[in-house]
Enzyme design. Structure first.
Site, PDB file in Angstrom:
ATOM      1  N   LEU A   1       0.841  -1.195   0.000  1.00 52.17           N
ATOM      2  CA  LEU A   1       0.000   0.000   0.000  1.00 52.17           C
ATOM      3  C   LEU A   1       0.883   1.256   0.000  1.00 52.17           C
ATOM      4  O   LEU A   1       2.095   1.167   0.178  1.00 52.17           O
ATOM      5  CB  LEU A   1      -0.901  -0.022   1.234  1.00 52.17           C
ATOM      6  CG  LEU A   1      -1.839  -1.247   1.327  1.00 52.17           C
ATOM      7  CD1 LEU A   1      -2.511  -1.326   2.701  1.00 52.17           C
ATOM      8  CD2 LEU A   1      -2.900  -1.195   0.226  1.00 52.17           C
TER       9      LEU A   1
ATOM     10  N   GLY B   1      -3.744   7.918  -9.364  1.00 46.23           N
ATOM     11  CA  GLY B   1      -2.418   8.538  -9.397  1.00 46.23           C
ATOM     12  C   GLY B   1      -1.876   8.799 -10.784  1.00 46.23           C
ATOM     13  O   GLY B   1      -2.636   9.008 -11.751  1.00 46.23           O
TER      14      GLY B   1
ATOM     15  N   GLY C   1      14.083  15.950 -11.383  1.00 46.56           N
ATOM     16  CA  GLY C   1      15.431  16.072 -11.933  1.00 46.56           C
ATOM     17  C   GLY C   1      16.385  16.696 -10.931  1.00 46.56           C
ATOM     18  O   GLY C   1      17.522  16.226 -10.763  1.00 46.56           O
TER      19      GLY C   1
ATOM     20  N   HIS D   1      13.854  33.352  18.574  1.00 52.74           N
ATOM     21  CA  HIS D   1      15.210  33.662  18.124  1.00 52.74           C
ATOM     22  C   HIS D   1      16.184  32.660  18.737  1.00 52.74           C
ATOM     23  O   HIS D   1      16.035  32.325  19.916  1.00 52.74           O
ATOM     24  CB  HIS D   1      15.586  35.078  18.573  1.00 52.74           C
ATOM     25  CG  HIS D   1      16.998  35.436  18.242  1.00 52.74           C
ATOM     26  ND1 HIS D   1      17.388  35.780  16.973  1.00 52.74           N
ATOM     27  CD2 HIS D   1      18.124  35.481  19.022  1.00 52.74           C
ATOM     28  CE1 HIS D   1      18.681  36.029  16.976  1.00 52.74           C
ATOM     29  NE2 HIS D   1      19.158  35.854  18.206  1.00 52.74           N
TER      30      HIS D   1
HETATM   31  P1  FAD Z   1      -0.443   7.488  -6.295  1.00 59.18           P
HETATM   32  O1  FAD Z   1       0.424   7.712  -5.134  1.00 59.18           O
HETATM   33  O2  FAD Z   1       0.202   7.453  -7.641  1.00 59.18           O
HETATM   34  O3  FAD Z   1      -1.213   6.136  -6.010  1.00 59.18           O
HETATM   35  C1  FAD Z   1      -2.083   5.564  -6.926  1.00 59.18           C
HETATM   36  C2  FAD Z   1      -2.137   4.084  -6.687  1.00 59.18           C
HETATM   37  O4  FAD Z   1      -3.186   3.546  -7.462  1.00 59.18           O
HETATM   38  C3  FAD Z   1      -0.884   3.335  -7.110  1.00 59.18           C
HETATM   39  O5  FAD Z   1      -0.372   2.590  -6.032  1.00 59.18           O
HETATM   40  C4  FAD Z   1      -1.343   2.421  -8.227  1.00 59.18           C
HETATM   41  O6  FAD Z   1      -0.711   1.147  -8.194  1.00 59.18           O
HETATM   42  C5  FAD Z   1      -2.829   2.272  -7.929  1.00 59.18           C
HETATM   43  N1  FAD Z   1      -3.638   1.995  -9.114  1.00 59.18           N
HETATM   44  C6  FAD Z   1      -3.656   2.698 -10.288  1.00 59.18           C
HETATM   45  N2  FAD Z   1      -4.597   2.207 -11.099  1.00 59.18           N
HETATM   46  C7  FAD Z   1      -5.190   1.170 -10.437  1.00 59.18           C
HETATM   47  C8  FAD Z   1      -6.231   0.276 -10.749  1.00 59.18           C
HETATM   48  N3  FAD Z   1      -6.893   0.377 -11.900  1.00 59.18           N
HETATM   49  N4  FAD Z   1      -6.554  -0.679  -9.848  1.00 59.18           N
HETATM   50  C9  FAD Z   1      -5.906  -0.766  -8.653  1.00 59.18           C
HETATM   51  N5  FAD Z   1      -4.927   0.078  -8.297  1.00 59.18           N
HETATM   52  C10 FAD Z   1      -4.580   1.030  -9.173  1.00 59.18           C
HETATM   53  N6  FAD Z   1       4.887  14.624  -3.634  1.00 59.18           N
HETATM   54  C11 FAD Z   1       5.045  15.355  -2.512  1.00 59.18           C
HETATM   55  O7  FAD Z   1       4.086  15.984  -2.051  1.00 59.18           O
HETATM   56  N7  FAD Z   1       6.243  15.410  -1.857  1.00 59.18           N
HETATM   57  C12 FAD Z   1       7.336  14.758  -2.323  1.00 59.18           C
HETATM   58  O8  FAD Z   1       8.402  14.827  -1.719  1.00 59.18           O
HETATM   59  C13 FAD Z   1       7.214  13.992  -3.505  1.00 59.18           C
HETATM   60  N8  FAD Z   1       8.265  13.322  -3.991  1.00 59.18           N
HETATM   61  C14 FAD Z   1       8.122  12.568  -5.122  1.00 59.18           C
HETATM   62  C15 FAD Z   1       9.231  11.902  -5.629  1.00 59.18           C
HETATM   63  C16 FAD Z   1       9.121  11.136  -6.772  1.00 59.18           C
HETATM   64  C17 FAD Z   1      10.333  10.410  -7.298  1.00 59.18           C
HETATM   65  C18 FAD Z   1       7.854  11.007  -7.413  1.00 59.18           C
HETATM   66  C19 FAD Z   1       7.716  10.150  -8.632  1.00 59.18           C
HETATM   67  C20 FAD Z   1       6.747  11.674  -6.927  1.00 59.18           C
HETATM   68  C21 FAD Z   1       6.868  12.466  -5.788  1.00 59.18           C
HETATM   69  N9  FAD Z   1       5.794  13.183  -5.267  1.00 59.18           N
HETATM   70  C22 FAD Z   1       5.945  13.946  -4.149  1.00 59.18           C
HETATM   71  C23 FAD Z   1       4.465  13.132  -5.898  1.00 59.18           C
HETATM   72  C24 FAD Z   1       3.559  12.163  -5.119  1.00 59.18           C
HETATM   73  O9  FAD Z   1       4.162  10.893  -5.088  1.00 59.18           O
HETATM   74  C25 FAD Z   1       2.191  12.100  -5.760  1.00 59.18           C
HETATM   75  O10 FAD Z   1       1.654  13.398  -5.907  1.00 59.18           O
HETATM   76  C26 FAD Z   1       1.239  11.258  -4.933  1.00 59.18           C
HETATM   77  O11 FAD Z   1       1.740   9.959  -4.755  1.00 59.18           O
HETATM   78  C27 FAD Z   1      -0.137  11.207  -5.579  1.00 59.18           C
HETATM   79  O12 FAD Z   1      -0.976  10.426  -4.796  1.00 59.18           O
HETATM   80  P2  FAD Z   1      -2.224   9.663  -5.423  1.00 59.18           P
HETATM   81  O13 FAD Z   1      -2.873   8.995  -4.274  1.00 59.18           O
HETATM   82  O14 FAD Z   1      -3.000  10.575  -6.281  1.00 59.18           O
HETATM   83  O15 FAD Z   1      -1.601   8.572  -6.408  1.00 59.18           O
HETATM   84  P1  NAI Z   2       8.119  18.705 -13.482  1.00 62.88           P
HETATM   85  O1  NAI Z   2       6.900  19.134 -14.175  1.00 62.88           O
HETATM   86  O2  NAI Z   2       8.442  19.205 -12.129  1.00 62.88           O
HETATM   87  O3  NAI Z   2       9.394  19.072 -14.378  1.00 62.88           O
HETATM   88  C1  NAI Z   2       9.533  18.625 -15.688  1.00 62.88           C
HETATM   89  C2  NAI Z   2      10.545  19.516 -16.393  1.00 62.88           C
HETATM   90  O4  NAI Z   2      10.857  18.946 -17.629  1.00 62.88           O
HETATM   91  C3  NAI Z   2      10.025  20.917 -16.660  1.00 62.88           C
HETATM   92  O5  NAI Z   2      10.997  21.852 -16.271  1.00 62.88           O
HETATM   93  C4  NAI Z   2       9.781  20.918 -18.156  1.00 62.88           C
HETATM   94  O6  NAI Z   2       9.928  22.193 -18.742  1.00 62.88           O
HETATM   95  C5  NAI Z   2      10.864  19.968 -18.607  1.00 62.88           C
HETATM   96  N1  NAI Z   2      10.627  19.321 -19.894  1.00 62.88           N
HETATM   97  C6  NAI Z   2       9.459  18.880 -20.400  1.00 62.88           C
HETATM   98  N2  NAI Z   2       9.663  18.292 -21.595  1.00 62.88           N
HETATM   99  C7  NAI Z   2      11.005  18.338 -21.822  1.00 62.88           C
HETATM  100  C8  NAI Z   2      11.846  17.879 -22.866  1.00 62.88           C
HETATM  101  N3  NAI Z   2      11.354  17.224 -23.912  1.00 62.88           N
HETATM  102  N4  NAI Z   2      13.175  18.107 -22.775  1.00 62.88           N
HETATM  103  C9  NAI Z   2      13.699  18.763 -21.696  1.00 62.88           C
HETATM  104  N5  NAI Z   2      12.944  19.221 -20.671  1.00 62.88           N
HETATM  105  C10 NAI Z   2      11.621  18.996 -20.741  1.00 62.88           C
HETATM  106  O7  NAI Z   2       8.080  17.109 -13.541  1.00 62.88           O
HETATM  107  P2  NAI Z   2       8.928  16.014 -12.786  1.00 62.88           P
HETATM  108  O8  NAI Z   2      10.186  16.584 -12.260  1.00 62.88           O
HETATM  109  O9  NAI Z   2       8.985  14.859 -13.710  1.00 62.88           O
HETATM  110  O10 NAI Z   2       8.000  15.658 -11.572  1.00 62.88           O
HETATM  111  C11 NAI Z   2       6.665  15.169 -11.789  1.00 62.88           C
HETATM  112  C12 NAI Z   2       5.755  15.559 -10.690  1.00 62.88           C
HETATM  113  O11 NAI Z   2       6.079  14.877  -9.490  1.00 62.88           O
HETATM  114  C13 NAI Z   2       5.814  17.032 -10.414  1.00 62.88           C
HETATM  115  O12 NAI Z   2       4.610  17.597 -10.859  1.00 62.88           O
HETATM  116  C14 NAI Z   2       5.921  17.162  -8.937  1.00 62.88           C
HETATM  117  O13 NAI Z   2       4.831  17.861  -8.422  1.00 62.88           O
HETATM  118  C15 NAI Z   2       5.914  15.751  -8.396  1.00 62.88           C
HETATM  119  N6  NAI Z   2       7.062  15.643  -7.509  1.00 62.88           N
HETATM  120  C16 NAI Z   2       7.046  16.369  -6.356  1.00 62.88           C
HETATM  121  C17 NAI Z   2       8.130  16.368  -5.526  1.00 62.88           C
HETATM  122  C18 NAI Z   2       8.093  17.204  -4.322  1.00 62.88           C
HETATM  123  O14 NAI Z   2       7.028  17.643  -3.926  1.00 62.88           O
HETATM  124  N7  NAI Z   2       9.212  17.451  -3.670  1.00 62.88           N
HETATM  125  C19 NAI Z   2       9.315  15.581  -5.802  1.00 62.88           C
HETATM  126  C20 NAI Z   2       9.241  14.879  -7.051  1.00 62.88           C
HETATM  127  C21 NAI Z   2       8.131  14.911  -7.847  1.00 62.88           C
END
Ligand code: FAD
Ligand code: NAI
Length: 465
Positions: free
Chosen positions: A40, A143, A184, A444
């Site tokens: 989960l 998601g 990135g 502070h």
């Molecule tokens: P998800 O977390 O994507 O969960 C959806 C779930 O649904 C999945 O487990 C999937 O297997 C399941 N599912 C999909 N379709 C089906 C189906 N048909 N039947 C059964 N199960 C299904 N956000 C932050 O706020 N802070 C961060 O630091 C952060 N870091 C991130 C780092 C990375 C590398 C990535 C990729 C994302 C990060 N995010 C971060 C973004 C965050 O993970 C997402 O915004 C968040 O997980 C979204 O939650 P959700 O519940 O919408 O979907």
């Molecule tokens: P992002 O939307 O943050 O960044 C994607 C970047 O790729 C943008 O700067 C865009 O201009 C660039 N781009 C798009 N097409 C391109 C191309 N063809 N060549 C070169 N550059 C290109 O998306 P990212 O980093 O993949 O993250 C996805 C989502 O996950 C974000 O929306 C973010 O909200 C979430 N996330 C959140 C985190 C957090 O809250 N700390 C950490 C990681 C992810």
């Protein structure tokens, strides 16, 4: 035979879905949650927020020891070595602890986990692994997953997405990151700290789209100072595997002469797309918009009675806390209560060093929306705690409505910006003016005093600059 009829079935157990399921059960609704993953917690706990933060933390510790930060404080280390295997074990340990924690919460709250992939068979039924389930209400919380880049095929070995980048078995000599967004920069920071040369190729003329202009400029400077090579206004047109590495062809975004970059590993992080494929949404009468998202109203209703959607699969920032709050609100609405999410006050944080955080409007957006704005900026260099800690990069910027003084946005680059932004979000939620923040007593010496000083700077009266 197990029960197949529920008040609420949540599809997806990410931060949106599992939180929605728990709240629905807490409110007395008979609830199930379908999840196809082995564990989960969704993207966030398994391959997102949590494992990335584990590696960010571990790599920061390594860098502090290996690159002289500890020595500057008189903490001598000798022969610092990287044990990447142990670092990965620690990452897996965090995932295990938290995903098992969600399983425990499901049991405690009597949420039934339906294991498998859900697809709609009608407006009131879904199929999971050949069994049909009915519910009065569904919450779609499926998601998102990585957006592919044509011509750059992900193999999770040399060309990886964020999931592969969390699991690299060795530190690449040269990592090229395609996309200068949140993933990135966070995962680029991890591998840079562990010794890789990191080049970021960004299509736009600035990194970190969506953030305040001053923040984007300053972040660009800071990352370059840290040794990142950042190539903005550049696009990747091809990736060819050669020998043990990859040869990328890049050219100016506006078109022009192509050149090549050699890399040991390539991270594709150009955004994420909503997961709706395989859900058979048409059987429930739900359509997606041109970006593949499920549109909802303020009450997370899809337009089909009894079907709601939340989190990354819907429009808005793709953030775990946005998904969670929507999950709680949707469950409360289904239970007949008032569920609200204020989408104007959703903080976002980039967990690099320093951290970058924001809430509310950027100065550019506020002006574009017709606000007359006044801003106050305070550098972390002038904050006693940040300066003492040798963490002087960054600033706090408060953006207020010139007429009402109401705070419209707060942007922060600071070592602990992710923690500092909470007070800004709370102030904005309560409708604070910049004067309210300026006259709130802050302890502070704390980094948060910079928020107070930036608020004082809105009226041109900061004390320490
Ligand atoms: P998800 O977390 O994507 O969960 C959806 C779930 O649904 C999945 O487990 C999937 O297997 C399941 N599912 C999909 N379709 C089906 C189906 N048909 N039947 C059964 N199960 C299904 N956000 C932050 O706020 N802070 C961060 O630091 C952060 N870091 C991130 C780092 C990375 C590398 C990535 C990729 C994302 C990060 N995010 C971060 C973004 C965050 O993970 C997402 O915004 C968040 O997980 C979204 O939650 P959700 O519940 O919408 O979907
Ligand atoms: P992002 O939307 O943050 O960044 C994607 C970047 O790729 C943008 O700067 C865009 O201009 C660039 N781009 C798009 N097409 C391109 C191309 N063809 N060549 C070169 N550059 C290109 O998306 P990212 O980093 O993949 O993250 C996805 C989502 O996950 C974000 O929306 C973010 O909200 C979430 N996330 C959140 C985190 C957090 O809250 N700390 C950490 C990681 C992810």
């Amino acid at each position: 035979m197990a029960d197949t009829n529920f008040d609420v079935i949540v599809i997806g157990a990410g931060p949106g879905g599992y939180v929605a399921a728990i709240r629905a059960a807490q409110l007395g609704l008979k609830t199930a949650c379908v999840e196809s993953r082995e564990t989960l917690g969704g993207t966030c706990l398994n391959v997102g927020c949590i494992p990335s933060k584990a590696l960010l933390h571990a790599s920061e510790l390594y860098e502090e020891a290996a690159h002289g930060t500890l020595a500057k404080w008189g903490v001598k280390t000798s022969k610092v070595e990287l044990d990447l295997g142990v670092m990965h074990e620690a990452r897996l340990e965090s995932i295990k602890g938290l995903t098992q924690g969600v399983a425990f919460l499901f049991k405690k709250n009597k949420v039934e986990w339906l294991k498998g992939h859900a697809k709609f068979t009608s407006k009131t039924t879904i199929d999971v692994g050949g069994t049909s389930y009915t519910a009065k209400n569904f919450i779609i919380a499926t998601g998102s997953s990585v957006t592919p880049l044509p011509g750059v095929e992900i193999d999770q070995a040399r060309i990886v997405d964020s999931t592969g980048a969390l699991e690299l078995a060795k530190v690449p000599d040269h990592l090229v990151v395609i996309g200068g967004g949140v993933i990135g920069l966070e995962l680029g920071s991890v591998w840079k700290r562990l010794g890789a040369k990191v080049t970021v190729v960004e299509f736009l003329d600035q990194i970190l789209p969506g953030m305040d202009g001053d923040v984007r400029k300053e972040a660009n400077k800071i990352f370059r100072k840290q040794g990142f090579e950042i190539r903005t206004s550049t696009k990747v047109t091809k990736a060819e595997k050669k020998g043990k590495g990859v040869v990328l062809t890049v050219e100016p975004a506006a078109g022009g002469a192509a050149e090549t970059i050699e890399a040991d590993a390539v991270l594709v992080s150009i955004g994420r797309k909503p997961n709706t494929e395989g859900l058979d949404l048409d059987k429930a009468g739900i359509q997606v918009n041109t970006r593949g998202q499920i549109e909802v109203d303020h009450g997370f209703r899809t337009g089909v009675a009894g079907i709601y959607a939340i989190g990354d699969v819907t429009p808005g920032p793709m953030l775990a806390h946005k998904a969670e709050d929507e999950g709680i609100a949707a469950a409360e609405i289904i239970a007949g209560q008032v569920g609200i999410v204020n989408h104007d006050v959703i903080p976002s944080v980039v967990y690099t060093f320093p951290e970058i955080a924001g809430v509310g409007k950027t100065e550019e957006d506020a002006r574009a929306e017709g606000y007359e704005v006044k801003t106050g900026k305070f550098p972390m260099l002038a904050n006693s705690r940040a300066k003492t800690n040798k963490e002087a990069d960054g600033f706090v910027k408060v953006i207020a409505d010139a007429k009402s003084d109401r705070v419209l946005g707060v942007w922060i680059i600071a070592s602990v910006a992710g923690t500092m932004i909470a007070q800004a979000a709370q102030a904005m939620e309560f409708g604070a003016t910049s004067e309210d923040i300026a006259y709130t007593c802050h302890a502070h010496p704390t980094h948060s005093e910079a928020v107070k000083e930036a608020a004082m700077a809105v009226r041109g009266l900061p004390i320490h600059i």
